[in-house]
Scaffold this active site. Structure first.
Site, PDB file in Angstrom:
ATOM      1  N   ASP A 186      13.089  11.023  -5.959  1.00  0.00           N
ATOM      2  CA  ASP A 186      12.326  10.340  -5.040  1.00  0.00           C
ATOM      3  C   ASP A 186      12.217   8.818  -5.388  1.00  0.00           C
ATOM      4  O   ASP A 186      12.945   8.182  -6.466  1.00  0.00           O
ATOM      5  CB  ASP A 186      10.894  10.794  -5.187  1.00  0.00           C
ATOM      6  CG  ASP A 186      10.315  11.097  -6.667  1.00  0.00           C
ATOM      7  OD1 ASP A 186      10.936  10.466  -7.665  1.00  0.00           O
ATOM      8  OD2 ASP A 186       9.211  11.633  -6.654  1.00  0.00           O
ATOM      9  N   ASN A 237      -2.100  16.825  -8.613  1.00  0.00           N
ATOM     10  CA  ASN A 237      -2.420  17.634  -7.509  1.00  0.00           C
ATOM     11  C   ASN A 237      -1.133  18.669  -7.173  1.00  0.00           C
ATOM     12  O   ASN A 237      -1.161  19.345  -6.169  1.00  0.00           O
ATOM     13  CB  ASN A 237      -2.655  16.744  -6.171  1.00  0.00           C
ATOM     14  CG  ASN A 237      -1.261  16.046  -5.708  1.00  0.00           C
ATOM     15  OD1 ASN A 237      -0.313  16.009  -6.533  1.00  0.00           O
ATOM     16  ND2 ASN A 237      -1.223  15.309  -4.852  1.00  0.00           N
ATOM     17  N   HIS A 244       1.995  18.153  -6.961  1.00  0.00           N
ATOM     18  CA  HIS A 244       3.504  17.620  -6.215  1.00  0.00           C
ATOM     19  C   HIS A 244       4.438  17.797  -7.218  1.00  0.00           C
ATOM     20  O   HIS A 244       4.244  17.850  -8.446  1.00  0.00           O
ATOM     21  CB  HIS A 244       3.167  16.323  -5.713  1.00  0.00           C
ATOM     22  CG  HIS A 244       2.858  15.194  -6.304  1.00  0.00           C
ATOM     23  ND1 HIS A 244       2.503  14.053  -6.073  1.00  0.00           N
ATOM     24  CD2 HIS A 244       3.793  14.935  -7.667  1.00  0.00           C
ATOM     25  CE1 HIS A 244       2.589  13.045  -7.232  1.00  0.00           C
ATOM     26  NE2 HIS A 244       3.553  13.789  -8.208  1.00  0.00           N
ATOM     27  N   GLU A 266       3.748  16.353  -1.329  1.00  0.00           N
ATOM     28  CA  GLU A 266       2.429  16.350  -1.563  1.00  0.00           C
ATOM     29  C   GLU A 266       1.814  17.708  -1.007  1.00  0.00           C
ATOM     30  O   GLU A 266       2.422  18.626  -0.348  1.00  0.00           O
ATOM     31  CB  GLU A 266       1.771  15.173  -0.678  1.00  0.00           C
ATOM     32  CG  GLU A 266       1.926  13.811  -1.276  1.00  0.00           C
ATOM     33  CD  GLU A 266       1.317  13.681  -2.638  1.00  0.00           C
ATOM     34  OE1 GLU A 266       1.309  14.295  -3.493  1.00  0.00           O
ATOM     35  OE2 GLU A 266       1.224  12.416  -2.947  1.00  0.00           O
TER      36      GLU A 266
END
Ligand code: PGA
Length: 257
Positions: A66, A135, A137, A142
């Protein structure tokens, strides 16, 4: 398979060793690489190992997971800068074989399509290295990202921007959007290594351990992958149902993730 070690250093050594083994066994390997605080001590170990027994790195191909949208390669928080600092500047790789998503591309959709296609054209990923967000990811996929997604642009969640604010002078400078390899691309890697360390990951690792594959928890997509190793230190594993004293290097789920 889960691997749990006492310390971050042991996690880093185990992970670096796995990468080194692949690189030495297959000089033309295609690796999916990750960034983030978890990877810093691991890349330090990998560099040490490769400097001791370098082998031929000229045919190695890498694709990073990413990149932020809008940060130039010279920005200290861009992932291209991170990779240069922690790995690429220290090894003799072939620059044309090193890839990151282009967060400054004018045609973002075209750049995303080309990125997934380039991985396929290179023969697919032999190994995808992953961290995990608090979270859940993976990459910047996400919660509620479709598992069928390929490389795409995504709006970062507030939680991710808060978590990553620690790397920026001003947390408001964290970009709002990023490019990320899609979950489908990740699932097509022949092997996946997910690394989690520190107490901040304990909650999400316990959730991941219990969860079925569910788009609300992106990392749970890995339950559909046949060759995943999840490497944790004892702090990240603290809330897994293993008793209070997991044996270093233990594998509490020998039958898979
Ligand atoms: P971290 O990030 O290693 O900095 O915790 C991991 C991730 O967000 O994937």
């Amino acid at each position: 398979m889960y691997k749990i070690f006492d310390t971050v250093d042991e996690v880093s050594r185990y992970t670096a060793q796995r990468l080194r083994d692949i690189i030495l066994a297959k000089p033309e390997a295609v690796l999916g690489l990750a960034t983030g605080g978890t990877m810093e001590p691991m890349y330090a170990r990998l560099v040490e190992m490769l400097q001791t027994s370098p082998g031929d790195l000229s045919r190695l191909t890498t694709f990073n997971l990413d990149e932020y949208i809008g940060l130039a390669a010279s920005h200290p928080q861009s992932y291209r800068y991170f990779m240069g600092r922690h790995l690429f500047d220290k090894l003799s790789l072939t620059p044309e074989r090193v890839h990151l998503p282009d967060g400054l591309a004018e045609d973002i959709d075209g750049a995303c399509r080309a990125y997934s296609a380039a991985i396929q054209a290179a023969g697919g990923l032999d190994l995808q290295l992953l961290g995990i967000g608090s979270n859940g990811h993976i990459g910047f996929n996400e919660p509620h990202t479709r598992f069928s997604c390929r490389t795409h642009a995504i709006a970062l969640s507030e939680q991710t921007r808060r978590d990553n604010g620690r790397f920026f002078n001003d947390p408001d400078e964290v970009p709002t959007h990023a490019l990320t390899l899609g979950i489908q691309d990740i699932l097509e890697a022949r092997e996946v290594l997910l690394v989690a360390t520190g107490p901040g990951k304990a909650g999400i690792m316990a959730e991941l351990y219990r969860s079925d594959a569910d788009e609300a928890l992106p990392a749970s997509a890995l339950k559909r992958h046949p060759n995943v190793t999840i490497v944790m230190d004892s702090e990240a594993a603290a809330l897994l149902p293993l008793g209070s004293d997991p044996t270093p290097g233990s594998d509490p789920a020998p039958h898979g993730v």
